[in-house]
Design an enzyme around this catalytic site. Structure first.
Site, PDB file in Angstrom:
ATOM      1  N   ASP A  39     -41.648   3.207 -19.368  1.00 40.05           N
ATOM      2  CA  ASP A  39     -41.769   2.665 -18.012  1.00 40.05           C
ATOM      3  C   ASP A  39     -40.431   2.192 -17.473  1.00 40.05           C
ATOM      4  O   ASP A  39     -39.829   1.264 -18.026  1.00 40.05           O
ATOM      5  CB  ASP A  39     -42.735   1.470 -18.025  1.00 40.05           C
ATOM      6  CG  ASP A  39     -44.176   1.906 -18.200  1.00 40.05           C
ATOM      7  OD1 ASP A  39     -44.643   2.721 -17.399  1.00 40.05           O
ATOM      8  OD2 ASP A  39     -44.826   1.419 -19.152  1.00 40.05           O
ATOM      9  N   HIS A  70     -42.219   7.297 -16.744  1.00 42.31           N
ATOM     10  CA  HIS A  70     -42.886   6.859 -15.516  1.00 42.31           C
ATOM     11  C   HIS A  70     -41.854   6.096 -14.694  1.00 42.31           C
ATOM     12  O   HIS A  70     -41.485   4.970 -15.030  1.00 42.31           O
ATOM     13  CB  HIS A  70     -44.082   5.969 -15.918  1.00 42.31           C
ATOM     14  CG  HIS A  70     -44.832   5.368 -14.783  1.00 42.31           C
ATOM     15  ND1 HIS A  70     -45.767   4.370 -14.965  1.00 42.31           N
ATOM     16  CD2 HIS A  70     -44.807   5.625 -13.444  1.00 42.31           C
ATOM     17  CE1 HIS A  70     -46.278   4.025 -13.790  1.00 42.31           C
ATOM     18  NE2 HIS A  70     -45.715   4.760 -12.863  1.00 42.31           N
ATOM     19  N   MET A  72     -40.922   3.955 -11.882  1.00 45.61           N
ATOM     20  CA  MET A  72     -41.366   3.030 -10.839  1.00 45.61           C
ATOM     21  C   MET A  72     -40.109   2.562 -10.116  1.00 45.61           C
ATOM     22  O   MET A  72     -39.704   1.392 -10.206  1.00 45.61           O
ATOM     23  CB  MET A  72     -42.138   1.863 -11.465  1.00 45.61           C
ATOM     24  CG  MET A  72     -43.523   2.266 -11.910  1.00 45.61           C
ATOM     25  SD  MET A  72     -44.236   1.110 -13.105  1.00 45.61           S
ATOM     26  CE  MET A  72     -43.479   1.726 -14.609  1.00 45.61           C
ATOM     27  N   MET A 141     -52.821   5.090 -11.221  1.00 46.05           N
ATOM     28  CA  MET A 141     -52.489   3.710 -11.605  1.00 46.05           C
ATOM     29  C   MET A 141     -53.734   2.847 -11.431  1.00 46.05           C
ATOM     30  O   MET A 141     -54.250   2.706 -10.321  1.00 46.05           O
ATOM     31  CB  MET A 141     -51.364   3.154 -10.723  1.00 46.05           C
ATOM     32  CG  MET A 141     -49.987   3.728 -10.995  1.00 46.05           C
ATOM     33  SD  MET A 141     -49.450   3.673 -12.719  1.00 46.05           S
ATOM     34  CE  MET A 141     -49.507   1.908 -13.062  1.00 46.05           C
ATOM     35  N   GLY A 146     -45.870  -2.688 -12.354  1.00 48.18           N
ATOM     36  CA  GLY A 146     -44.837  -3.706 -12.460  1.00 48.18           C
ATOM     37  C   GLY A 146     -44.917  -4.548 -13.727  1.00 48.18           C
ATOM     38  O   GLY A 146     -43.914  -5.087 -14.175  1.00 48.18           O
ATOM     39  N   PHE A 147     -46.107  -4.639 -14.301  1.00 48.86           N
ATOM     40  CA  PHE A 147     -46.274  -5.507 -15.457  1.00 48.86           C
ATOM     41  C   PHE A 147     -47.318  -4.932 -16.421  1.00 48.86           C
ATOM     42  O   PHE A 147     -48.275  -4.285 -15.979  1.00 48.86           O
ATOM     43  CB  PHE A 147     -46.749  -6.897 -15.021  1.00 48.86           C
ATOM     44  CG  PHE A 147     -45.817  -7.538 -14.031  1.00 48.86           C
ATOM     45  CD1 PHE A 147     -44.692  -8.235 -14.461  1.00 48.86           C
ATOM     46  CD2 PHE A 147     -46.036  -7.397 -12.668  1.00 48.86           C
ATOM     47  CE1 PHE A 147     -43.810  -8.792 -13.537  1.00 48.86           C
ATOM     48  CE2 PHE A 147     -45.168  -7.950 -11.739  1.00 48.86           C
ATOM     49  CZ  PHE A 147     -44.044  -8.648 -12.176  1.00 48.86           C
ATOM     50  N   GLY A 148     -47.126  -5.205 -17.711  1.00 43.22           N
ATOM     51  CA  GLY A 148     -48.161  -4.898 -18.687  1.00 43.22           C
ATOM     52  C   GLY A 148     -49.201  -6.009 -18.692  1.00 43.22           C
ATOM     53  O   GLY A 148     -48.983  -7.082 -18.112  1.00 43.22           O
ATOM     54  N   GLY A 149     -50.327  -5.731 -19.318  1.00 42.73           N
ATOM     55  CA  GLY A 149     -51.316  -6.776 -19.558  1.00 42.73           C
ATOM     56  C   GLY A 149     -52.147  -7.203 -18.366  1.00 42.73           C
ATOM     57  O   GLY A 149     -52.798  -8.243 -18.398  1.00 42.73           O
ATOM     58  N   ASP A 179     -53.207   4.856 -16.218  1.00 42.15           N
ATOM     59  CA  ASP A 179     -52.249   3.862 -16.707  1.00 42.15           C
ATOM     60  C   ASP A 179     -52.564   2.495 -16.118  1.00 42.15           C
ATOM     61  O   ASP A 179     -52.578   2.327 -14.891  1.00 42.15           O
ATOM     62  CB  ASP A 179     -50.846   4.319 -16.269  1.00 42.15           C
ATOM     63  CG  ASP A 179     -49.719   3.452 -16.806  1.00 42.15           C
ATOM     64  OD1 ASP A 179     -49.975   2.576 -17.647  1.00 42.15           O
ATOM     65  OD2 ASP A 179     -48.568   3.687 -16.377  1.00 42.15           O
ATOM     66  N   GLY A 180     -52.806   1.526 -17.010  1.00 47.47           N
ATOM     67  CA  GLY A 180     -52.931   0.146 -16.569  1.00 47.47           C
ATOM     68  C   GLY A 180     -54.268  -0.493 -16.903  1.00 47.47           C
ATOM     69  O   GLY A 180     -55.309  -0.038 -16.424  1.00 47.47           O
ATOM     70  N   GLY A 181     -54.240  -1.499 -17.762  1.00 40.08           N
ATOM     71  CA  GLY A 181     -55.447  -2.258 -18.074  1.00 40.08           C
ATOM     72  C   GLY A 181     -56.476  -1.520 -18.902  1.00 40.08           C
ATOM     73  O   GLY A 181     -57.641  -1.934 -18.958  1.00 40.08           O
ATOM     74  N   GLY A 201     -50.548  -0.046 -23.108  1.00 39.33           N
ATOM     75  CA  GLY A 201     -49.441  -0.866 -23.584  1.00 39.33           C
ATOM     76  C   GLY A 201     -49.932  -2.032 -24.411  1.00 39.33           C
ATOM     77  O   GLY A 201     -49.895  -2.007 -25.645  1.00 39.33           O
ATOM     78  N   SER A 202     -50.460  -3.055 -23.723  1.00 41.09           N
ATOM     79  CA  SER A 202     -50.868  -4.271 -24.443  1.00 41.09           C
ATOM     80  C   SER A 202     -52.064  -4.038 -25.362  1.00 41.09           C
ATOM     81  O   SER A 202     -52.286  -4.817 -26.294  1.00 41.09           O
ATOM     82  CB  SER A 202     -51.172  -5.393 -23.442  1.00 41.09           C
ATOM     83  OG  SER A 202     -52.115  -4.961 -22.480  1.00 41.09           O
TER      84      SER A 202
HETATM   85  C1  DX5 Z   1     -47.472  -0.892 -15.542  1.00 42.47           C
HETATM   86  C2  DX5 Z   1     -46.935   0.230 -16.414  1.00 42.47           C
HETATM   87  C3  DX5 Z   1     -47.816   0.513 -17.552  1.00 42.47           C
HETATM   88  C4  DX5 Z   1     -47.971  -0.646 -18.507  1.00 42.47           C
HETATM   89  C5  DX5 Z   1     -49.379  -0.648 -18.956  1.00 42.47           C
HETATM   90  O1  DX5 Z   1     -46.757  -1.007 -14.391  1.00 42.47           O
HETATM   91  O2  DX5 Z   1     -46.762   1.421 -15.676  1.00 42.47           O
HETATM   92  O3  DX5 Z   1     -47.453   1.704 -18.250  1.00 42.47           O
HETATM   93  O4  DX5 Z   1     -47.133  -0.589 -19.622  1.00 42.47           O
HETATM   94  O5  DX5 Z   1     -49.617  -1.791 -19.667  1.00 42.47           O
HETATM   95  P1  DX5 Z   1     -51.104  -2.244 -20.019  1.00 42.47           P
HETATM   96  O6  DX5 Z   1     -51.715  -1.125 -20.810  1.00 42.47           O
HETATM   97  O7  DX5 Z   1     -50.886  -3.485 -20.815  1.00 42.47           O
HETATM   98  O8  DX5 Z   1     -51.819  -2.491 -18.725  1.00 42.47           O
HETATM   99 ZN    ZN Z   2     -46.522   3.351 -16.882  1.00 41.22          ZN
END
Ligand code: DX5
Ligand code: ZN
Length: 233
Positions: A39, A70, A72, A141, A146-149, A179-181, A201-202
């Site tokens: 990312d 990816h 961003m 998405m 912008g953030f994990g978790g 991707d995401g959550g 990710g998380s």
């Molecule tokens: C978020 C990223 C994701 C992120 C996903 O902006 O593009 O790839 O790492 O993290 P989780 O799986 O924790 O939502």
């Molecule tokens: Zn990503």
């Protein structure tokens, strides 16, 4: 409709321990990851800054898995060549950040990488219509990037189902990624809706369990989701 193939798993290293990045990637690879998701955030397109070219080059040396980058970032066309040179096998750009999206996707293919396009939760699936024939991957998405978790946005399930059907009709070789959550409790629903590639990710890099345990849990959910999809839900 072609027979559904087993969905792939791409751990996002955004949630990895960066002091031990090589070990974290090795653990993901040993656990059976299919790709590594990388990312890139520029502090402009998204309100966070993550990792970039030198780290990608290091990850390239650390794994034999394909790397799914990816971007961003605002105006990603400025950096396509640099990211492919640094090791991107798949290169995904946001429709909201690319002014000349059509040209940008064609350039990614000319550079020898798989072009991907992605859209924020607030952007409708139909915005992609003109570029679907150009891509190898569409990324939904399921959080605001912008953030994990962050928590999975349930409304994006309908978009996943819509894009799954649209790709079947317009570009059946392209892959649908999410991707995401995504975590063990919701991944079956995401795959049942049509996801071919799960980015997590998380759910993979966390303090509660090992990468191997987390991967096994996700894989079980993915298999359940694929069975639901095959059975027509
Ligand atoms: C978020 C990223 C994701 C992120 C996903 O902006 O593009 O790839 O790492 O993290 P989780 O799986 O924790 O939502
Ligand atoms: Zn990503």
């Amino acid at each position: 409709m072609p027979a559904a193939t087993a969905p792939r798993l791409a751990p996002s290293i955004l949630s990895a321990d960066f002091t031990r990045l090589g070990e974290e990637i090795a653990a993901a690879e040993a656990a059976g990851a299919d790709l590594i998701h990388f990312d890139v955030m520029d502090g402009l397109f998204v309100p966070n800054i993550s990792i970039g070219l030198p780290v990608l080059a290091a990850v390239r040396r650390a794994t034999r898995l394909p790397i799914d980058v990816h971007l961003m970032i605002d105006r990603p066309e400025r950096y396509l060549e640099a990211f492919v040179e640094a090791g991107a096998d798949w290169l995904t750009v946001h429709i909201e950040g690319a002014i000349h999206l059509h040209r940008t996707l064609a350039q990614i293919r000319e550079l020898g990488a798989h072009p991907g396009v992605t859209l924020n939760p607030g952007t409708p699936a139909a915005a992609l219509d003109e570029v679907l024939p150009l891509v190898d991957l569409v990324l939904v998405m399921s959080v605001n990037p912008g953030f994990g978790g962050q928590a999975f946005i349930e409304g994006q399930l309908a978009k996943i189902a819509t894009l799954h059907a649209t790709l079947d009709a317009k570009n059946p070789d392209a892959i649908l990624a999410v991707d995401g959550g995504v975590h063990a409790e919701n991944v079956a629903r995401v795959v049942a809706a049509g996801a071919d590639r799960i980015i997590a990710g998380s759910a993979i890099f966390n303090d509660r369990q090992s990468v191997a345990e987390a991967t096994a849990e996700l894989r079980a959910g993915m298999a359940e989701g694929l069975a639901q999809r095959a059975g027509g839900r």
